[in-house]
Every structure is written in structure tokens, then in C-alpha cells.
Design a protein around this motif. Structure first.
Motif, mmCIF file in Angstrom:
data_model
loop_
_atom_site.group_PDB
_atom_site.id
_atom_site.type_symbol
_atom_site.label_atom_id
_atom_site.label_comp_id
_atom_site.label_asym_id
_atom_site.label_seq_id
_atom_site.Cartn_x
_atom_site.Cartn_y
_atom_site.Cartn_z
ATOM 1 N N TYR A 187 0.819 -1.209 0.000
ATOM 2 C CA TYR A 187 0.000 0.000 0.000
ATOM 3 C C TYR A 187 0.859 1.269 0.000
ATOM 4 O O TYR A 187 0.416 2.334 -0.412
ATOM 5 N N GLY A 195 6.642 -4.292 3.961
ATOM 6 C CA GLY A 195 6.636 -5.512 4.768
ATOM 7 C C GLY A 195 5.711 -5.459 5.967
ATOM 8 O O GLY A 195 5.589 -6.440 6.702
ATOM 9 N N LYS A 196 5.053 -4.329 6.198
ATOM 10 C CA LYS A 196 4.243 -4.161 7.410
ATOM 11 C C LYS A 196 2.763 -3.909 7.129
ATOM 12 O O LYS A 196 1.915 -4.188 7.973
HETATM 13 ZN ZN LIG Z 1 3.524 -2.730 2.458
#
Ligand SMILES: [Zn+2]
Length: 212
Positions: A187, A195-196
Motif C-alpha cells: 500500500y 513488509g508491514k
Molecule cells: Zn507494504
């Protein structure tokens, strides 16, 4: 020759769908359509364009640049992108209300113009928890509205991954030998995936399921 339209975001779900449809010649000539709706970054669209060039698929990008000013969502820059799983309450910030209805409607207008009878999109069961416009009842209702809207000139919408999860989709892609480095999911729009965010977390889990 028959024609088919695929809504293609540049992400792994619709990339798998596009490749699966291209692999079956009964779909005829395949046309991809993407939307620039003022999302936080345009990386998905760049990946979509590159993939279509490589696959030899016609690619139309529709500019809906003013939509982000109307929609309430983290994906259009209204607030921070939340981290974690799609099931979590915070992920509701990534919903763009009515987005898929808008995309499908425009894709059906395009399909009608070029003589295609079906529009495909890559909704799957992992999206059901927070995205109402990825649920079976939405697809069914959308087809009813499309029929009422267009009558004999009707175009239908199909979501063949509707009852699969993202891991199943990645497995289909693995069987086809797809390279998911050619897709963008995150996003955020950094040089590398964060990665989160929810999209990164779900993608990593899907890859684990498919590739172990
Ligand atoms: Zn991401």
C-alpha cells in the motif's frame, strides 16, 4: 474472435487472473483495464503497464484522478496506512467505499464498446472480511444491476477467485511458473515493499503457503 476484459491493478491477484485467462484461448482477445483513482502512489500502475507490455496485452488506464478527493480511505492518502492483518479493525481504513462498483461499471462500459461480454476481476475470500465489494453477494447484486442498467447489451462480471484465498491464488501462479516480482502489492509506494502493511503481510503469508 471473442473478447474479454480483465480489471488489472498490477497486484498479484489480478496478475494471476490475467495470466490464467491468457492461458485459456476460449477467452479470445484479452484487454486489461486499470484505474488511476488518486491512490497514494502509482507503482501498481507502472507494474501493470510493464506486465501488459511483456504479455502483449492491450492496456487501458482510466484516469479517475478526482475520486481521491471524494473518497475516505488510507489508500487515497486520507490517513496513515495501517499495519497488520485484513481482519483487524484498523484495516477498515483501507476500504475505498464504492470503489469496485465504480471500476466494474467503467470496465463494463469499455467491454460494451469493444464488444466483450464479460469483465473479470480478482476478488478473493481473504478480502471478504473488510471489503464488502469483494464478497459473493456484491458480485451477484452487481450483475443484477448491470442487467437492469444495460438490458440486451448486458455485460456480466465474473470473479473466479471469489471462493479461493490468496494462498490458493499464489499456488495457481506457482503452477503456472509466474514471477511475482513483476507485481506490486504494498500500500506504500517506497522503493521496496514496506513488509508491514496489510497487503504486504497477506502477500507474505500467501507466498509461504504456495512456496513453503
Ligand atoms: Zn507494504
Amino acid at each position: 474472435m471473442s473478447k474479454t476484459v480483465v480489471i488489472f491493478s498490477g497486484g498479484m491477484d489480478s496478475y494471476t487472473l490475467l495470466n490464467a485467462i491468457l492461458a485459456h484461448h476460449e477467452f479470445g482477445e484479452v484487454h486489461a483495464i486499470s484505474f488511476d483513482y488518486g491512490q497514494r502512489h502509482n507503482k501498481e500502475l507502472i507494474y501493470a503497464r510493464n506486465a501488459c507490455t511483456e504479455l502483449g496485452v492491450s492496456h487501458t488506464v482510466v484516469n479517475l484522478g478526482d475520486v481521491h478527493a471524494l473518497a475516505r480511505s488510507a489508500l487515497t492518502g486520507d490517513c496513515e496506512v495501517p499495519h497488520g492483518h485484513y481482519e483487524e479493525e484498523s484495516m477498515s481504513k483501507t476500504v475505498v467505499p464504492h470503489r469496485n462498483m465504480l471500476f466494474i461499471t467503467i470496465a463494463c462500459m469499455y467491454a460494451d464498446r469493444i464488444g466483450a461480454k464479460t469483465v473479470y476481476y480478482g476478488a478473493h475470500s481473504g478480502d471478504h472480511a473488510i471489503y464488502p465489494d469483494c464478497r459473493p453477494e456484491f458480485v451477484e447484486a452487481m450483475n443484477q444491476v448491470l442487467a437492469a442498467s444495460a438490458g440486451a447489451a448486458n455485460v456480466t462480471v465474473e470473479a473466479p477467485f471469489l471462493h479461493l484465498d490468496k494462498g490458493d491464488i499464489a499456488s495457481i501462479g506457482a503452477d503456472m511458473g509466474l514471477d511475482y516480482d513483476k507485481t506490486w502489492t504494498c500500500y506504500e509506494g517506497g522503493d521496496t515493499p514496506c513488509g508491514k502493511c496489510g497487503a504486504c503481510v497477506e502477500r507474505a503469508e500467501a507466498m509461504d503457503k504456495a512456496y513453503g
